[in-house]
Design an enzyme around this catalytic site. Structure first.
Site, mmCIF file in Angstrom:
data_model
loop_
_atom_site.group_PDB
_atom_site.id
_atom_site.type_symbol
_atom_site.label_atom_id
_atom_site.label_comp_id
_atom_site.label_asym_id
_atom_site.label_seq_id
_atom_site.Cartn_x
_atom_site.Cartn_y
_atom_site.Cartn_z
ATOM 1 N N GLY A 117 0.758 -1.274 0.073
ATOM 2 C CA GLY A 117 -0.134 -0.013 -0.087
ATOM 3 C C GLY A 117 0.686 1.503 0.059
ATOM 4 N N ASP A 168 -0.843 6.649 3.897
ATOM 5 C CA ASP A 168 0.057 6.375 4.979
ATOM 6 C C ASP A 168 1.299 5.661 4.148
ATOM 7 O OD1 ASP A 168 -2.047 6.991 6.546
ATOM 8 O OD2 ASP A 168 -2.338 4.913 7.445
ATOM 9 N N SER A 175 -9.872 0.525 1.335
ATOM 10 C CA SER A 175 -9.880 0.979 2.986
ATOM 11 C C SER A 175 -11.293 1.776 2.682
ATOM 12 C CB SER A 175 -8.624 1.914 2.954
ATOM 13 O OG SER A 175 -8.689 3.085 2.322
ATOM 14 N N THR A 203 -7.699 -0.917 12.720
ATOM 15 C CA THR A 203 -8.480 0.061 12.653
ATOM 16 C C THR A 203 -9.598 0.275 13.622
ATOM 17 O OG1 THR A 203 -10.229 1.303 11.255
ATOM 18 C CG2 THR A 203 -9.980 -1.237 11.056
ATOM 19 N N GLU A 236 -12.512 1.191 13.330
ATOM 20 C CA GLU A 236 -13.718 0.652 12.518
ATOM 21 C C GLU A 236 -14.001 -0.750 13.263
ATOM 22 O OE1 GLU A 236 -16.019 1.248 9.832
ATOM 23 O OE2 GLU A 236 -15.638 3.075 10.822
ATOM 24 N N TYR A 276 -15.866 -3.937 5.411
ATOM 25 C CA TYR A 276 -14.414 -3.615 5.635
ATOM 26 C C TYR A 276 -14.128 -3.951 7.218
ATOM 27 C CZ TYR A 276 -10.662 -0.354 6.724
ATOM 28 O OH TYR A 276 -9.381 0.236 7.448
ATOM 29 N N LYS A 303 -11.350 -6.641 8.344
ATOM 30 C CA LYS A 303 -10.063 -6.195 9.445
ATOM 31 C C LYS A 303 -10.024 -6.745 10.603
ATOM 32 C CE LYS A 303 -7.986 -2.734 6.928
ATOM 33 N NZ LYS A 303 -6.509 -2.789 7.181
HETATM 34 P P1 NAP Z 1 -5.328 4.186 1.239
HETATM 35 O O1 NAP Z 1 -4.813 5.804 1.009
HETATM 36 O O2 NAP Z 1 -6.717 3.835 0.777
HETATM 37 O O3 NAP Z 1 -4.345 3.380 0.634
HETATM 38 C C1 NAP Z 1 -4.467 2.106 0.514
HETATM 39 C C2 NAP Z 1 -3.274 1.256 -0.243
HETATM 40 O O4 NAP Z 1 -3.511 -0.103 -0.502
HETATM 41 C C3 NAP Z 1 -3.297 2.069 -1.769
HETATM 42 O O5 NAP Z 1 -1.744 2.162 -1.924
HETATM 43 C C4 NAP Z 1 -3.950 0.940 -2.590
HETATM 44 O O6 NAP Z 1 -3.330 0.983 -3.916
HETATM 45 C C5 NAP Z 1 -3.419 -0.294 -1.937
HETATM 46 N N1 NAP Z 1 -4.158 -1.495 -2.176
HETATM 47 C C6 NAP Z 1 -5.508 -1.476 -2.234
HETATM 48 N N2 NAP Z 1 -5.799 -2.710 -2.496
HETATM 49 C C7 NAP Z 1 -4.905 -3.417 -2.886
HETATM 50 C C8 NAP Z 1 -4.569 -4.963 -3.037
HETATM 51 N N3 NAP Z 1 -5.563 -5.920 -3.445
HETATM 52 N N4 NAP Z 1 -3.220 -5.381 -3.248
HETATM 53 C C9 NAP Z 1 -2.216 -4.372 -2.876
HETATM 54 N N5 NAP Z 1 -2.359 -3.192 -2.703
HETATM 55 C C10 NAP Z 1 -3.612 -2.687 -2.649
HETATM 56 O O7 NAP Z 1 -5.407 3.947 2.757
HETATM 57 P P2 NAP Z 1 -4.579 4.688 3.793
HETATM 58 O O8 NAP Z 1 -5.585 5.460 4.359
HETATM 59 O O9 NAP Z 1 -3.326 5.038 3.479
HETATM 60 O O10 NAP Z 1 -4.646 3.510 4.906
HETATM 61 C C11 NAP Z 1 -3.662 2.554 5.143
HETATM 62 C C12 NAP Z 1 -3.933 1.489 5.943
HETATM 63 O O11 NAP Z 1 -4.531 1.562 7.171
HETATM 64 C C13 NAP Z 1 -5.334 0.814 5.196
HETATM 65 O O12 NAP Z 1 -5.251 -0.717 5.412
HETATM 66 C C14 NAP Z 1 -6.199 1.139 5.989
HETATM 67 O O13 NAP Z 1 -7.417 0.235 5.944
HETATM 68 C C15 NAP Z 1 -5.962 1.425 7.610
HETATM 69 N N6 NAP Z 1 -6.583 2.369 8.313
HETATM 70 C C16 NAP Z 1 -6.335 3.644 7.525
HETATM 71 C C17 NAP Z 1 -6.856 4.720 8.672
HETATM 72 C C18 NAP Z 1 -7.100 6.298 7.963
HETATM 73 O O14 NAP Z 1 -7.961 6.630 8.767
HETATM 74 N N7 NAP Z 1 -6.518 6.476 7.093
HETATM 75 C C19 NAP Z 1 -7.500 4.459 9.862
HETATM 76 C C20 NAP Z 1 -7.252 3.105 10.353
HETATM 77 C C21 NAP Z 1 -6.953 2.030 9.346
HETATM 78 P P3 NAP Z 1 -3.798 2.072 -5.018
HETATM 79 O O15 NAP Z 1 -3.092 3.262 -4.777
HETATM 80 O O16 NAP Z 1 -3.572 1.255 -6.079
HETATM 81 O O17 NAP Z 1 -5.117 2.131 -4.840
HETATM 82 N N1 GDD Z 2 -16.769 9.362 2.670
HETATM 83 C C1 GDD Z 2 -18.062 9.961 3.097
HETATM 84 N N2 GDD Z 2 -18.603 10.975 2.143
HETATM 85 N N3 GDD Z 2 -18.426 10.097 4.334
HETATM 86 C C2 GDD Z 2 -19.372 10.714 4.746
HETATM 87 C C3 GDD Z 2 -20.025 11.697 3.867
HETATM 88 C C4 GDD Z 2 -19.587 11.648 2.319
HETATM 89 O O1 GDD Z 2 -20.220 12.513 1.534
HETATM 90 N N4 GDD Z 2 -21.099 12.401 4.381
HETATM 91 C C5 GDD Z 2 -20.794 11.703 5.883
HETATM 92 N N5 GDD Z 2 -19.997 10.838 5.919
HETATM 93 C C6 GDD Z 2 -19.867 10.095 7.327
HETATM 94 C C7 GDD Z 2 -19.610 8.742 6.950
HETATM 95 O O2 GDD Z 2 -20.867 8.107 6.971
HETATM 96 C C8 GDD Z 2 -18.862 8.393 8.412
HETATM 97 O O3 GDD Z 2 -19.747 8.655 9.496
HETATM 98 C C9 GDD Z 2 -17.714 9.465 8.466
HETATM 99 O O4 GDD Z 2 -18.202 10.604 7.601
HETATM 100 C C10 GDD Z 2 -16.198 9.061 8.106
HETATM 101 O O5 GDD Z 2 -16.237 8.558 6.893
HETATM 102 P P1 GDD Z 2 -14.886 8.461 5.902
HETATM 103 O O6 GDD Z 2 -14.009 9.410 5.906
HETATM 104 O O7 GDD Z 2 -15.172 7.642 4.822
HETATM 105 O O8 GDD Z 2 -14.061 7.292 6.812
HETATM 106 P P2 GDD Z 2 -14.635 6.272 7.729
HETATM 107 O O9 GDD Z 2 -14.701 6.760 9.059
HETATM 108 O O10 GDD Z 2 -15.646 5.559 7.339
HETATM 109 O O11 GDD Z 2 -13.330 5.458 7.726
HETATM 110 C C11 GDD Z 2 -11.936 5.639 7.538
HETATM 111 O O12 GDD Z 2 -11.481 5.692 8.880
HETATM 112 C C12 GDD Z 2 -11.171 4.438 9.479
HETATM 113 C C13 GDD Z 2 -10.698 4.362 10.817
HETATM 114 O O13 GDD Z 2 -11.798 4.565 11.634
HETATM 115 C C14 GDD Z 2 -11.118 4.889 6.596
HETATM 116 O O14 GDD Z 2 -9.879 5.440 6.567
HETATM 117 C C15 GDD Z 2 -11.068 3.651 6.852
HETATM 118 O O15 GDD Z 2 -10.023 2.736 6.277
HETATM 119 C C16 GDD Z 2 -10.339 3.496 8.220
HETATM 120 O O16 GDD Z 2 -10.364 2.043 8.803
#
Ligand code: NAP
Ligand code: GDD
Length: 385
Positions: free
Chosen positions: A9, A14, A90, A133, A135, A157, A161
């Protein structure tokens, strides 16, 4: 000799920050990128090294977490000291549309890495970080959430996870792997994916302020998230793998904010005051005031008249669209990261206002550039979500 790390990723938010961070620390960094019909390396292009250069320290491999042989081959070739498994489908809402794929990549994908390390005899060499996460907490059983709070995931998701979380612990206990979970709460940045809520809001605010977009369509405004900055959170990942013993840690700010409040703060940071009126699907966010000085400073004096005119002529800047609601929602997340702060010494630098400032500065710049190109008569692209 330099340490080596493998980041799955690496093209994601990240992955990009972590790659940069580890390279600065002198690591040789291997990253897995997916084959795509277009370039998908924008976030790491500044780190790119030509394959013809000798002694590269940033090396990309084509791969996919759904392909066991590919993953095993890459790990065998790299023999990494540290593996950061960040790859995942993600997006929570999209996981309802692609549940099987999400289970495969986010759940079984983790198993593929653990099993590869075991089969290759690297259990004593390769430490593993699993991107778990908040989540997992889903329908929260306790407030705030700690490492001991029971899980109750609310999306395909989250369920995928959950498997990844437990299989990581199982391999740790069964085979003695140095495998750890970081239970990270939401973390954002200027390079956050455009369809996550904070980036969607920040981009839309920038476009609206420049007169390039009229209205922002949103889903559930009442859910609450504990938002930090990705730059702080990737440091926690690194610290987790530097510990003598593997363990699981909550990484969070301890502050929770609703989506509605986030919209208010984001617009306010650029000098636009949004007031919400109405209920449920009829709720709207309306511009009621402009802070002249702040708007001129953040956006620019040439755009202020048009924005002020909207207060009387067309004040609605935010509307609700049911399509963005989720079949099951996670209403409240707030983490207690005492363990990480005490044991790892992890201290985040950014608070929510600092995060928003960073995001809006970047998005206003980006949209100004787009605007300039458009006004110069060139084609620009409109990406909406
Ligand atoms: P992101 O921006 O969506 O990046 C996900 C990465 O995974 C991208 O490089 C994507 O490639 C790659 N990927 C997706 N499917 C794949 C597959 N089948 N094989 C190989 N690579 C694949 O996510 P992020 O926000 O950096 O988050 C990093 C990790 O932390 C994820 O596992 C996410 O679930 C977890 N996480 C995120 C948060 C958050 O708030 N950001 C919080 C808790 C946990 P492409 O660029 O080609 O799409
Ligand atoms: N994306 C999105 N778009 N979310 C919306 C919208 C919209 O237009 N309107 C309201 N929301 C609300 C969603 O319903 C959710 O409650 C909140 O905004 C956050 O949505 P996201 O930003 O899509 O993030 P997430 O909390 O569902 O998931 C992210 O955080 C997780 C950690 O808690 C992702 O990064 C996950 O990969 C990660 O695990």
């Amino acid at each position: 000799m330099s340490k080596s790390a493998l980041i799955t990723g690496v093209t994601g938010q990240d992955g990009a920050y972590l790659a940069e961070y580890l390279l600065k620390k002198g690591y040789v960094v291997h990253g897995i990128k997916r084959r795509s019909s277009m370039f998908n390396t924008e976030r790491i292009d500044h780190l790119y090294q030509d394959p013809h250069v000798e002694k590269r320290n940033f090396i990309l491999h084509y791969g996919d977490l759904t392909d066991s042989m590919n993953i095993t081959k890459i790990i065998q070739e790299c023999q990494p000291d540290e593996i950061y498994n960040l790859a995942a489908m993600s997006h929570v809402k999209v996981s309802f549309d692609t549940p099987e794929y999400t289970a495969n990549a986010d759940g079984i994908g983790t198993l593929r890495i653990l099993e590869a390390v075991r089969l290759l005899g690297l259990t004593q060499k390769s430490r593993i970080y699993q991107a778990s996460t908040s989540e997992l907490y889903g329908l929260v059983q306790e407030v705030p959430q700690t490492e001991k709070t029971p899980f109750y995931p609310r999306s395909p998701y989250g369920v995928a996870k959950l498997y990844a979380y437990w299989i990581t612990i199982n391999y740790r206990e069964a085979y003695g792997l140095h495998a750890s979970n970081g239970i990270l709460f939401n973390h954002e940045s200027p390079i956050r994916g455009e369809t996550f809520v904070t980036r969607k809001i920040s981009r839309a605010m920038a476009k609206i302020s420049l007169g390039m977009q009229d209205c922002l369509y949103m889903g559930n405004l009442s859910s609450r998230r504990d938002w930090g900055h990705a730059k702080d959170y990737i440091k926690a990942m690194y610290l987790i793998l530097q510990q003598d013993k593997p363990d699981d840690y909550v990484i969070a700010t301890g502050v929770t904010t609703s989506i509605r409040e986030f919209i208010h703060k984001t617009f306010a940071a650029a000098g636009m005051e949004i007031s919400f009126a109405g209920e449920n699907e009829n709720e709207t966010g309306n511009i009621v005031n402009v802070d002249d000085k702040l708007f001129r400073e953040k956006v620019g004096p040439e755009f202020i008249d048009a924005v002020k005119k909207r207060i009387t002529d067309d004040p609605v800047m935010v509307r609700i669209d049911r399509n963005y609601f989720r079949p099951t929602e996670v209403d409240l997340l707030i983490g207690d990261s005492t363990k990480a702060r005490t044991k790892l010494g992890w201290i985040p630098k950014y608070d929510l206002n600092g995060l928003i400032e960073d995001m809006i500065t970047s998005d206003i710049n980006m949209m100004k550039k787009e605007n300039h190109i458009k006004n110069g008569g060139f084609r620009t692209f409109n990406y909406f979500e």
